[in-house]
Design a protein around this motif. Structure first.
Motif, PDB file in Angstrom:
ATOM      1  N   VAL A 197      34.115  39.117  52.398  1.00  0.00           N
ATOM      2  CA  VAL A 197      33.310  40.230  52.922  1.00  0.00           C
ATOM      3  C   VAL A 197      31.828  39.899  52.822  1.00  0.00           C
ATOM      4  O   VAL A 197      31.075  40.024  53.799  1.00  0.00           O
ATOM      5  CB  VAL A 197      33.632  41.538  52.164  1.00  0.00           C
ATOM      6  N   ASP A 198      31.389  39.466  51.639  1.00  0.00           N
ATOM      7  CA  ASP A 198      29.965  39.181  51.444  1.00  0.00           C
ATOM      8  C   ASP A 198      29.487  38.026  52.315  1.00  0.00           C
ATOM      9  O   ASP A 198      28.374  38.053  52.845  1.00  0.00           O
ATOM     10  CB  ASP A 198      29.685  38.883  49.969  1.00  0.00           C
ATOM     11  N   THR A 200      39.046  43.484  47.111  1.00  0.00           N
ATOM     12  CA  THR A 200      38.700  44.770  47.709  1.00  0.00           C
ATOM     13  C   THR A 200      39.967  45.616  47.796  1.00  0.00           C
ATOM     14  O   THR A 200      41.061  45.142  47.507  1.00  0.00           O
ATOM     15  CB  THR A 200      38.118  44.592  49.128  1.00  0.00           C
ATOM     16  N   TYR A 203      39.509  39.439  49.563  1.00  0.00           N
ATOM     17  CA  TYR A 203      38.578  38.955  48.546  1.00  0.00           C
ATOM     18  C   TYR A 203      37.149  39.350  48.916  1.00  0.00           C
ATOM     19  O   TYR A 203      36.726  39.194  50.053  1.00  0.00           O
ATOM     20  CB  TYR A 203      38.688  37.439  48.401  1.00  0.00           C
ATOM     21  N   LEU A 204      36.412  39.843  47.930  1.00  0.00           N
ATOM     22  CA  LEU A 204      35.039  40.293  48.167  1.00  0.00           C
ATOM     23  C   LEU A 204      34.158  39.166  48.675  1.00  0.00           C
ATOM     24  O   LEU A 204      33.233  39.399  49.456  1.00  0.00           O
ATOM     25  CB  LEU A 204      34.453  40.904  46.894  1.00  0.00           C
ATOM     26  N   ASN A 205      34.429  37.921  48.269  1.00  0.00           N
ATOM     27  CA  ASN A 205      33.647  36.792  48.764  1.00  0.00           C
ATOM     28  C   ASN A 205      33.676  36.703  50.287  1.00  0.00           C
ATOM     29  O   ASN A 205      32.655  36.436  50.920  1.00  0.00           O
ATOM     30  CB  ASN A 205      34.153  35.478  48.196  1.00  0.00           C
ATOM     31  N   ILE A 261      37.850  38.679  42.396  1.00  0.00           N
ATOM     32  CA  ILE A 261      37.194  39.935  42.738  1.00  0.00           C
ATOM     33  C   ILE A 261      37.678  40.322  44.134  1.00  0.00           C
ATOM     34  O   ILE A 261      37.395  39.638  45.124  1.00  0.00           O
ATOM     35  CB  ILE A 261      35.660  39.806  42.691  1.00  0.00           C
ATOM     36  N   PHE A 315      40.029  40.391  54.528  1.00  0.00           N
ATOM     37  CA  PHE A 315      38.983  40.916  53.652  1.00  0.00           C
ATOM     38  C   PHE A 315      39.528  41.333  52.288  1.00  0.00           C
ATOM     39  O   PHE A 315      39.000  42.219  51.645  1.00  0.00           O
ATOM     40  CB  PHE A 315      38.278  42.089  54.334  1.00  0.00           C
ATOM     41  N   ARG A 344      41.073  46.768  50.615  1.00  0.00           N
ATOM     42  CA  ARG A 344      41.593  46.654  51.985  1.00  0.00           C
ATOM     43  C   ARG A 344      42.968  45.991  51.982  1.00  0.00           C
ATOM     44  O   ARG A 344      43.140  44.896  51.463  1.00  0.00           O
ATOM     45  CB  ARG A 344      40.642  45.853  52.857  1.00  0.00           C
ATOM     46  N   TYR A 348      32.975  34.296  43.205  1.00  0.00           N
ATOM     47  CA  TYR A 348      32.794  35.187  42.060  1.00  0.00           C
ATOM     48  C   TYR A 348      33.795  34.847  40.976  1.00  0.00           C
ATOM     49  O   TYR A 348      33.562  35.063  39.801  1.00  0.00           O
ATOM     50  CB  TYR A 348      32.960  36.646  42.492  1.00  0.00           C
ATOM     51  N   SER A 408      26.005  34.165  48.613  1.00  0.00           N
ATOM     52  CA  SER A 408      27.031  35.046  49.191  1.00  0.00           C
ATOM     53  C   SER A 408      28.394  34.373  49.277  1.00  0.00           C
ATOM     54  O   SER A 408      29.417  35.044  49.222  1.00  0.00           O
ATOM     55  CB  SER A 408      26.621  35.498  50.597  1.00  0.00           C
TER      56      SER A 408
END
Length: 199
Positions: free
Chosen positions: A88-89, A68, A84-86, A66, A82, A70, A19, A15
């Motif tokens: 969030v994950d 988002t 970057y998707l990293n 990668i 948030f 937001r 990415y 997680s």
């Protein structure tokens, strides 16, 4: 990853693995002159779109940043937490870890502000705080790599988490500030030329 053998396998630690630069070995290369320009890639990222493209040597397809969609918080203020998707994950994996472990540990548990009675399922503020700290240490360890490790990070976590008991309601309210790990996206290095190694 050549530097992280354990990152070749699945698990919750993935997680927080960036990415960015992830290779896609089964995708065909983008033909020369057909892909996005750097300016277009930046505009897409600003709009919340991640881009896949050829690596610098043109030998494989890799992921760009990668992101988002937001852009603002609930009050409409600019917010990048948030983006970057990293992030969030990573935070979702941490939240799930705490939720599952707190539920498993404190199910059918008595709540008290006093001492605990041996061999009885009970909890007080000190027990809950200690359990939260233990979970944080697990998340910063080699099996998870989701939170920052070390004495300074642990001290920060302890100083920024609160546990409030309400015995009348039978509730515990926990607030935590979580120092997560993040992805390495950019390295800026400055070099100055020297013609001598003396003085």
């Amino acid at each position: 990853s050549t530097n992280g053998a354990r990152d070749s396998f699945g698990g919750p630690a993935i997680s927080s693995l960036p990415y960015f630069n992830t290779p896609f070995q089964y995708l065909d290369l983008v033909d020369r002159g057909v892909g996005f320009t750097n300016t277009e890639i930046e505009a897409l990222a600003t709009s919340g779109i991640g881009v896949l493209g050829n690596n610098k040597t043109g030998t494989s397809i890799i992921a760009g940043e990668i992101v988002t969609t937001r852009k603002t918080d609930s009050a409409g203020n600019a917010e990048t937490t948030f983006h970057y998707l990293n992030a969030v994950d990573t935070s979702v994996a941490i939240r799930e870890f705490y939720f599952n472990n707190l539920r498993a540990r404190f199910a059918q548990c008595r709540l008290t502000q006093g001492d605990l009675i041996p061999n009885r399922n009970m909890a007080n503020q000190a027990v809950i705080e200690s359990y939260l700290d233990n979970l944080y240490n697990q998340l910063s360890g080699e099996d998870y790599v989701l939170t920052q490790a070390g004495a300074t990070a642990q001290k920060y976590f302890k100083a920024n988490r609160t546990v409030t008991l309400d015995l009348e309601e039978g509730s515990v309210t926990i607030t935590m500030q979580m120092p997560i790990v993040t992805q390495l996206r950019t390295i800026v290095a400055t070099m100055q030329i020297s013609f001598s190694t003396e003085g």
